[in-house]
Design a protein around this motif. Structure first.
Motif, PDB file in Angstrom:
ATOM      1  N   LYS A 129     -10.139  -0.090  -4.260  1.00  0.00           N
ATOM      2  CA  LYS A 129      -9.476   0.775  -5.233  1.00  0.00           C
ATOM      3  C   LYS A 129      -8.143   0.190  -5.678  1.00  0.00           C
ATOM      4  O   LYS A 129      -7.785   0.253  -6.862  1.00  0.00           O
ATOM      5  N   PHE A 130      -7.400  -0.404  -4.742  1.00  0.00           N
ATOM      6  CA  PHE A 130      -6.064  -0.940  -5.021  1.00  0.00           C
ATOM      7  C   PHE A 130      -6.098  -2.041  -6.072  1.00  0.00           C
ATOM      8  O   PHE A 130      -5.199  -2.172  -6.897  1.00  0.00           O
ATOM      9  N   ILE A 131      -7.156  -2.869  -6.050  1.00  0.00           N
ATOM     10  CA  ILE A 131      -7.264  -3.964  -7.016  1.00  0.00           C
ATOM     11  C   ILE A 131      -8.293  -3.661  -8.107  1.00  0.00           C
ATOM     12  O   ILE A 131      -8.522  -4.491  -8.982  1.00  0.00           O
ATOM     13  N   ASN A 132      -8.927  -2.503  -8.030  1.00  0.00           N
ATOM     14  CA  ASN A 132      -9.967  -2.086  -8.968  1.00  0.00           C
ATOM     15  C   ASN A 132     -11.142  -3.065  -8.999  1.00  0.00           C
ATOM     16  O   ASN A 132     -11.608  -3.480 -10.065  1.00  0.00           O
ATOM     17  N   ALA A 133     -11.617  -3.422  -7.807  1.00  0.00           N
ATOM     18  CA  ALA A 133     -12.824  -4.242  -7.715  1.00  0.00           C
ATOM     19  C   ALA A 133     -14.051  -3.373  -7.946  1.00  0.00           C
ATOM     20  O   ALA A 133     -14.079  -2.206  -7.541  1.00  0.00           O
ATOM     21  N   PRO A 134     -15.093  -3.900  -8.580  1.00  0.00           N
ATOM     22  CA  PRO A 134     -16.291  -3.098  -8.829  1.00  0.00           C
ATOM     23  C   PRO A 134     -16.999  -2.650  -7.552  1.00  0.00           C
ATOM     24  O   PRO A 134     -17.523  -1.540  -7.484  1.00  0.00           O
ATOM     25  N   LEU A 135     -17.026  -3.521  -6.527  1.00  0.00           N
ATOM     26  CA  LEU A 135     -17.807  -3.275  -5.320  1.00  0.00           C
ATOM     27  C   LEU A 135     -16.957  -3.544  -4.076  1.00  0.00           C
ATOM     28  O   LEU A 135     -16.178  -4.503  -4.048  1.00  0.00           O
ATOM     29  N   SER A 136     -17.146  -2.758  -3.038  1.00  0.00           N
ATOM     30  CA  SER A 136     -16.379  -2.972  -1.807  1.00  0.00           C
ATOM     31  C   SER A 136     -16.757  -4.289  -1.130  1.00  0.00           C
ATOM     32  O   SER A 136     -15.926  -4.915  -0.477  1.00  0.00           O
ATOM     33  N   GLU A 137     -18.020  -4.728  -1.288  1.00  0.00           N
ATOM     34  CA  GLU A 137     -18.432  -5.977  -0.646  1.00  0.00           C
ATOM     35  C   GLU A 137     -17.829  -7.213  -1.312  1.00  0.00           C
ATOM     36  O   GLU A 137     -17.983  -8.338  -0.817  1.00  0.00           O
ATOM     37  N   GLU A 138     -17.147  -7.033  -2.427  1.00  0.00           N
ATOM     38  CA  GLU A 138     -16.435  -8.145  -3.058  1.00  0.00           C
ATOM     39  C   GLU A 138     -15.050  -8.357  -2.435  1.00  0.00           C
ATOM     40  O   GLU A 138     -14.336  -9.290  -2.818  1.00  0.00           O
ATOM     41  N   VAL A 139     -14.691  -7.506  -1.493  1.00  0.00           N
ATOM     42  CA  VAL A 139     -13.409  -7.623  -0.787  1.00  0.00           C
ATOM     43  C   VAL A 139     -13.662  -8.259   0.572  1.00  0.00           C
ATOM     44  O   VAL A 139     -14.264  -7.644   1.464  1.00  0.00           O
ATOM     45  N   ILE A 140     -13.225  -9.496   0.734  1.00  0.00           N
ATOM     46  CA  ILE A 140     -13.403 -10.239   1.979  1.00  0.00           C
ATOM     47  C   ILE A 140     -12.088 -10.210   2.748  1.00  0.00           C
ATOM     48  O   ILE A 140     -11.040 -10.584   2.212  1.00  0.00           O
ATOM     49  N   PHE A 141     -12.116  -9.799   4.010  1.00  0.00           N
ATOM     50  CA  PHE A 141     -10.911  -9.827   4.821  1.00  0.00           C
ATOM     51  C   PHE A 141     -10.660 -11.247   5.316  1.00  0.00           C
ATOM     52  O   PHE A 141     -11.568 -11.915   5.844  1.00  0.00           O
ATOM     53  N   THR A 142      -9.431 -11.704   5.150  1.00  0.00           N
ATOM     54  CA  THR A 142      -9.016 -13.032   5.598  1.00  0.00           C
ATOM     55  C   THR A 142      -7.723 -12.881   6.398  1.00  0.00           C
ATOM     56  O   THR A 142      -7.252 -11.768   6.639  1.00  0.00           O
TER      57      THR A 142
END
Length: 408
Positions: free
Chosen positions: A80-93
């Motif tokens: 939500k913070f970056i307005n990504a379409p899908l949660s799986e596009e957020v990779i934790f590093t």
């Protein structure tokens, strides 16, 4: 001066601001290096370890399920913070550096070949230079660099001339940690896409100051670190478009990133877990959600407006100091003020300020090529956050006058 809702109230959220350094109240102006953490983040960290410390995703007992839920809540919150379409596009590093290396060593290794070109800019942090140099040495690619003007702005005409069918990756900083410059990233992305290149933005410095909308930008990859958004250290994210992440091989091997392992063959997990090998930084990921909540509670618009006012006040004030030159005078800046003072070494300035309880950063700020372009060894950098005040800037100005009297 903006007052939302009350700066004194905001400062109470940050326990470290009560520290006394050498008999002086701490004035913390090193926010471009890392921001301080509000109590809500500190409580979330201790709360995890005190009440539901467990490994995630594989356990079925209560603590494991609670920890897994909190971990994945942060992923959705970051989406939500970056307005990504899908949660799986957020990779934790483990931070922006790790995110850039992931793209270079996964996407770059698979899709780039000898003669392909990678474009970066003169103002890049070393973390957005060295991984691409390593890839170029391995693959025989060519690294090209967008020049800047004396104000610290990209020469966009030169950038356009560099673009060609050979350009495969453009990787630039969204906002400069050394100069404060906000780059015209939307234009950079559109022009790169016209020649078929993919774009990565280093958002380490921009993420705490600017609205982030990866869909509006149409950026291919976005990297950031939570410790610069009032969150924990050792935790960041890589956003990537799903079709690109799906096509990329894993960056590390181990637990979690696999579906099935035999001695003959391993099949890899789905997104996002394919890129999250091993036990992750669970506590810091859990606490990061509370940092994002805190920022949204204050409001990015409010934060940006207030920090802009701090920057303007400080900029006008330092201009009255004889022999002082501001380094980085772009039209669009985040709240970073870098400067040199004639006849004074930046490290000596920092020592005198530290004796007054004032924390600033000095040196090349991990941008040695940029400093070489500007013909200097380094700068003194004061960088402002939402908990800083006009009175603290007045203390900085007083400290600089004292340094000038002692060293000038």
């Amino acid at each position: 001066m903006t007052n939302f809702p009350d700066i004194a109230s905001i400062r109470k959220d940050f326990p470290i601001l009560n520290e006394v350094i050498g008999g002086k109240q701490l004035v913390y102006f090193d926010n471009a290096a890392t921001t301080q953490k509000p109590r809500i983040v500190l409580d979330a960290l201790s709360g995890y370890y005190e009440h539901y410390n467990a490994n995630i995703h594989r356990g079925i007992h209560h603590l494991a399920e609670k920890a897994t839920g909190a971990f994945e809540d942060t992923r959705r919150r970051m989406q939500k913070f970056i307005n990504a379409p899908l949660s799986e596009e957020v990779i934790f590093t483990y931070g922006t550096t790790d995110s850039i290396n992931l793209v270079a060593q996964s996407y770059g290794r698979k899709f780039l070949k000898e003669g392909d070109e990678i474009i970066i800019s003169t103002m890049e942090h070393h973390s957005n230079i060295v991984p691409w140099q390593m890839l170029c040495e391995e693959k025989g690619c060519v690294l090209r660099v967008i020049p800047i003007n004396d104000e610290g702005e990209l020469l966009m005409d030169e950038y356009e001339k560099m673009l060609s069918g050979k350009t495969k990756i453009v990787s630039v900083v969204h906002a400069s940690n050394a100069l404060g410059t906000i780059n015209p990233v939307s234009d950079i992305i559109k022009k790169a896409h016209k020649v078929g290149a993919k774009v990565l933005l280093d958002g380490a410095q921009a993420s705490s100051h600017l609205f982030l909308d990866v869909q509006a930008l149409d950026v291919d990859f976005y990297a950031l670190s939570l410790h610069k958004i009032y969150g924990p250290t050792g935790m960041g994210i890589l956003y990537g478009k799903k079709e690109l992440l799906d096509a990329m091989p894993p960056y590390r091997g181990g637990g979690e990133m696999i579906k099935e392992v035999t001695f003959e063959k391993t099949t890899y997990n789905e997104l996002p877990y394919k890129f999250e090998a091993g036990t992750p930084n669970i506590a810091d990921v859990v606490a990061a959600k509370y940092a994002l909540d805190y920022v949204d509670t204050l409001g990015k618009d409010n934060i940006a407006k207030y920090e802009s006012e701090l920057l303007k006040y400080a900029t006008d004030a330092v201009r009255e100091i004889p022999g002082l030159k501001i380094i980085g005078q772009a039209k669009d800046k985040v709240s970073v003020l870098s400067f040199v003072i004639e006849g004074m070494h930046h490290q000596d300035i920092a020592v005198i300020l530290d004796n007054q309880g004032i924390a600033v950063r000095t040196g090349h700020h991990c941008t040695q090529p940029l400093m070489s372009r500007l013909g200097i060894l380094g700068t003194t950098r004061a960088s402002f956050a939402v908990y800083n005040t006009i009175e603290e800037i007045d203390s900085l100005i007083k400290g600089l006058h004292k340094a000038k009297k002692m060293l000038g």
